[in-house]
Enzyme design. Sequence first.
Site, PDB file in Angstrom:
ATOM      1  N   PRO A   9       2.067  -5.647  -1.537  1.00  0.00           N
ATOM      2  CA  PRO A   9       1.911  -4.254  -0.974  1.00  0.00           C
ATOM      3  C   PRO A   9       1.043  -3.690  -0.156  1.00  0.00           C
ATOM      4  O   PRO A   9      -0.354  -3.811  -0.681  1.00  0.00           O
ATOM      5  CB  PRO A   9       2.350  -3.197  -1.913  1.00  0.00           C
ATOM      6  CG  PRO A   9       1.927  -4.179  -3.263  1.00  0.00           C
ATOM      7  CD  PRO A   9       2.086  -5.464  -2.780  1.00  0.00           C
ATOM      8  N   ASN A  10       0.937  -3.025   1.100  1.00  0.00           N
ATOM      9  CA  ASN A  10       0.175  -2.308   1.902  1.00  0.00           C
ATOM     10  C   ASN A  10      -0.832  -3.184   2.711  1.00  0.00           C
ATOM     11  O   ASN A  10      -1.623  -2.668   3.589  1.00  0.00           O
ATOM     12  CB  ASN A  10      -0.600  -1.482   1.116  1.00  0.00           C
ATOM     13  CG  ASN A  10       0.234  -0.231   0.256  1.00  0.00           C
ATOM     14  OD1 ASN A  10       1.127   0.391   0.869  1.00  0.00           O
ATOM     15  ND2 ASN A  10       0.070  -0.312  -1.147  1.00  0.00           N
ATOM     16  N   ARG A  17      -5.319   0.482   7.444  1.00  0.00           N
ATOM     17  CA  ARG A  17      -5.428   1.118   6.157  1.00  0.00           C
ATOM     18  C   ARG A  17      -6.952   0.750   5.445  1.00  0.00           C
ATOM     19  O   ARG A  17      -7.738  -0.293   5.623  1.00  0.00           O
ATOM     20  CB  ARG A  17      -4.738  -0.002   5.264  1.00  0.00           C
ATOM     21  CG  ARG A  17      -4.766   0.185   3.759  1.00  0.00           C
ATOM     22  CD  ARG A  17      -4.384  -0.700   2.972  1.00  0.00           C
ATOM     23  NE  ARG A  17      -4.350  -0.512   1.580  1.00  0.00           N
ATOM     24  CZ  ARG A  17      -4.294  -1.507   0.601  1.00  0.00           C
ATOM     25  NH1 ARG A  17      -4.012  -2.633   0.904  1.00  0.00           N
ATOM     26  NH2 ARG A  17      -4.298  -0.820  -0.815  1.00  0.00           N
ATOM     27  N   TYR A  22     -11.359  -2.377   3.803  1.00  0.00           N
ATOM     28  CA  TYR A  22     -10.336  -3.709   4.070  1.00  0.00           C
ATOM     29  C   TYR A  22     -10.618  -4.223   5.567  1.00  0.00           C
ATOM     30  O   TYR A  22     -10.102  -5.416   5.852  1.00  0.00           O
ATOM     31  CB  TYR A  22      -8.947  -3.535   4.059  1.00  0.00           C
ATOM     32  CG  TYR A  22      -8.431  -2.993   2.598  1.00  0.00           C
ATOM     33  CD1 TYR A  22      -8.682  -3.959   1.547  1.00  0.00           C
ATOM     34  CD2 TYR A  22      -8.133  -1.810   2.212  1.00  0.00           C
ATOM     35  CE1 TYR A  22      -8.469  -3.728   0.295  1.00  0.00           C
ATOM     36  CE2 TYR A  22      -7.761  -1.545   0.889  1.00  0.00           C
ATOM     37  CZ  TYR A  22      -7.916  -2.241  -0.267  1.00  0.00           C
ATOM     38  OH  TYR A  22      -7.700  -2.119  -1.274  1.00  0.00           O
ATOM     39  N   ASN A  71      -2.286 -13.086  -2.102  1.00  0.00           N
ATOM     40  CA  ASN A  71      -3.242 -11.741  -2.541  1.00  0.00           C
ATOM     41  C   ASN A  71      -1.963 -10.700  -2.861  1.00  0.00           C
ATOM     42  O   ASN A  71      -1.222 -10.240  -2.007  1.00  0.00           O
ATOM     43  CB  ASN A  71      -3.769 -11.132  -1.274  1.00  0.00           C
ATOM     44  CG  ASN A  71      -4.415  -9.930  -1.461  1.00  0.00           C
ATOM     45  OD1 ASN A  71      -4.208  -9.249  -2.569  1.00  0.00           O
ATOM     46  ND2 ASN A  71      -5.412  -9.421  -0.560  1.00  0.00           N
ATOM     47  N   ALA A  74      -1.915  -4.649  -5.203  1.00  0.00           N
ATOM     48  CA  ALA A  74      -2.074  -3.506  -6.186  1.00  0.00           C
ATOM     49  C   ALA A  74      -1.287  -4.316  -7.415  1.00  0.00           C
ATOM     50  O   ALA A  74      -1.288  -3.916  -8.581  1.00  0.00           O
ATOM     51  CB  ALA A  74      -1.491  -2.330  -5.945  1.00  0.00           C
ATOM     52  N   GLU A  95      -5.720 -17.227  -5.473  1.00  0.00           N
ATOM     53  CA  GLU A  95      -5.908 -15.603  -5.529  1.00  0.00           C
ATOM     54  C   GLU A  95      -6.770 -15.284  -4.741  1.00  0.00           C
ATOM     55  O   GLU A  95      -7.963 -15.742  -4.713  1.00  0.00           O
ATOM     56  CB  GLU A  95      -5.872 -15.258  -7.000  1.00  0.00           C
ATOM     57  CG  GLU A  95      -6.275 -13.618  -7.137  1.00  0.00           C
ATOM     58  CD  GLU A  95      -6.610 -13.218  -8.307  1.00  0.00           C
ATOM     59  OE1 GLU A  95      -7.180 -14.193  -9.338  1.00  0.00           O
ATOM     60  OE2 GLU A  95      -6.360 -11.929  -8.727  1.00  0.00           O
ATOM     61  N   HIS A  97      -8.522 -11.783  -2.823  1.00  0.00           N
ATOM     62  CA  HIS A  97      -8.811 -10.261  -2.628  1.00  0.00           C
ATOM     63  C   HIS A  97      -9.978 -10.255  -1.693  1.00  0.00           C
ATOM     64  O   HIS A  97     -10.752 -10.603  -1.532  1.00  0.00           O
ATOM     65  CB  HIS A  97      -9.295  -9.631  -3.918  1.00  0.00           C
ATOM     66  CG  HIS A  97      -7.943  -9.811  -4.881  1.00  0.00           C
ATOM     67  ND1 HIS A  97      -7.002  -9.017  -4.911  1.00  0.00           N
ATOM     68  CD2 HIS A  97      -8.037 -10.453  -6.112  1.00  0.00           C
ATOM     69  CE1 HIS A  97      -6.052  -9.271  -6.163  1.00  0.00           C
ATOM     70  NE2 HIS A  97      -6.703 -10.271  -6.551  1.00  0.00           N
ATOM     71  N   ARG A 104     -14.795  -1.855  -8.024  1.00  0.00           N
ATOM     72  CA  ARG A 104     -14.255  -0.619  -7.512  1.00  0.00           C
ATOM     73  C   ARG A 104     -13.687  -0.107  -8.956  1.00  0.00           C
ATOM     74  O   ARG A 104     -14.244  -0.242  -9.847  1.00  0.00           O
ATOM     75  CB  ARG A 104     -13.041  -1.044  -6.716  1.00  0.00           C
ATOM     76  CG  ARG A 104     -13.595  -1.459  -5.290  1.00  0.00           C
ATOM     77  CD  ARG A 104     -12.286  -1.969  -4.436  1.00  0.00           C
ATOM     78  NE  ARG A 104     -11.670  -0.997  -3.932  1.00  0.00           N
ATOM     79  CZ  ARG A 104     -10.461  -1.017  -3.546  1.00  0.00           C
ATOM     80  NH1 ARG A 104      -9.891  -2.204  -3.080  1.00  0.00           N
ATOM     81  NH2 ARG A 104      -9.768  -0.037  -3.136  1.00  0.00           N
TER      82      ARG A 104
HETATM   83  C1  DQA Z   1      -6.677  -6.077  -2.833  1.00  0.00           C
HETATM   84  C2  DQA Z   1      -7.351  -5.167  -3.978  1.00  0.00           C
HETATM   85  C3  DQA Z   1      -6.289  -4.469  -4.713  1.00  0.00           C
HETATM   86  O1  DQA Z   1      -6.941  -3.602  -5.955  1.00  0.00           O
HETATM   87  C4  DQA Z   1      -5.645  -3.281  -3.861  1.00  0.00           C
HETATM   88  O2  DQA Z   1      -4.753  -2.756  -4.674  1.00  0.00           O
HETATM   89  C5  DQA Z   1      -4.921  -4.151  -2.584  1.00  0.00           C
HETATM   90  C6  DQA Z   1      -5.935  -5.030  -2.041  1.00  0.00           C
HETATM   91  C7  DQA Z   1      -7.639  -6.805  -1.917  1.00  0.00           C
HETATM   92  O3  DQA Z   1      -7.364  -7.365  -1.232  1.00  0.00           O
HETATM   93  O4  DQA Z   1      -8.773  -6.305  -2.043  1.00  0.00           O
HETATM   94  O5  DQA Z   1      -4.204  -3.598  -1.907  1.00  0.00           O
HETATM   95  O6  DQA Z   1      -5.842  -7.043  -3.404  1.00  0.00           O
END
Ligand code: DQA
Length: 141
Positions: A9-10, A17, A22, A71, A74, A95, A97, A104
Amino acid sequence: MHLVIINGPNLNLLGRREPGIYGSSSFESFFEQLKQKHPEIRFDYFQSNIEGELVTALQQYGFEADGIILNPAAYTHTSVAIGDAIASVNTPVVEVHISNVHAREDFRKISHVSAKSAGSIIGLGLMGYELAVQYFRDFKK
Ligand code: DQA
């Protein structure tokens, strides 16, 4: 070689964003460059804001792709179902990120995904996806 990138998501808003966290590149433009750099690799890309759709994508690709770069955004920190899906399939998952989740908020330090994955690449920006591609290309032939 067939690799699949699955974003949670997002991450469809990358570039717009929170660019301080990011970055300012959209995933689509990064993905085009990645495909051009690796013409020998067949890539699929899937993004969803919905947990169950991510589980379904892992199940669909997880018995036929050579590698999955995931990825879960959240959902990393909340989703037992995504962790279970990784454990349920044959294809290895890396995985990724973009941000350094360990630098964080505390809730981002929990991952339901890391222990089920071949490995994790954290905090190296979009380059993390590229490094995961290199891992599958060089070590998972
Ligand atoms: C994320 C880190 C997560 O904590 C966050 O909710 C994201 C992006 C990252 O790629 O840094 O949406 O996965």
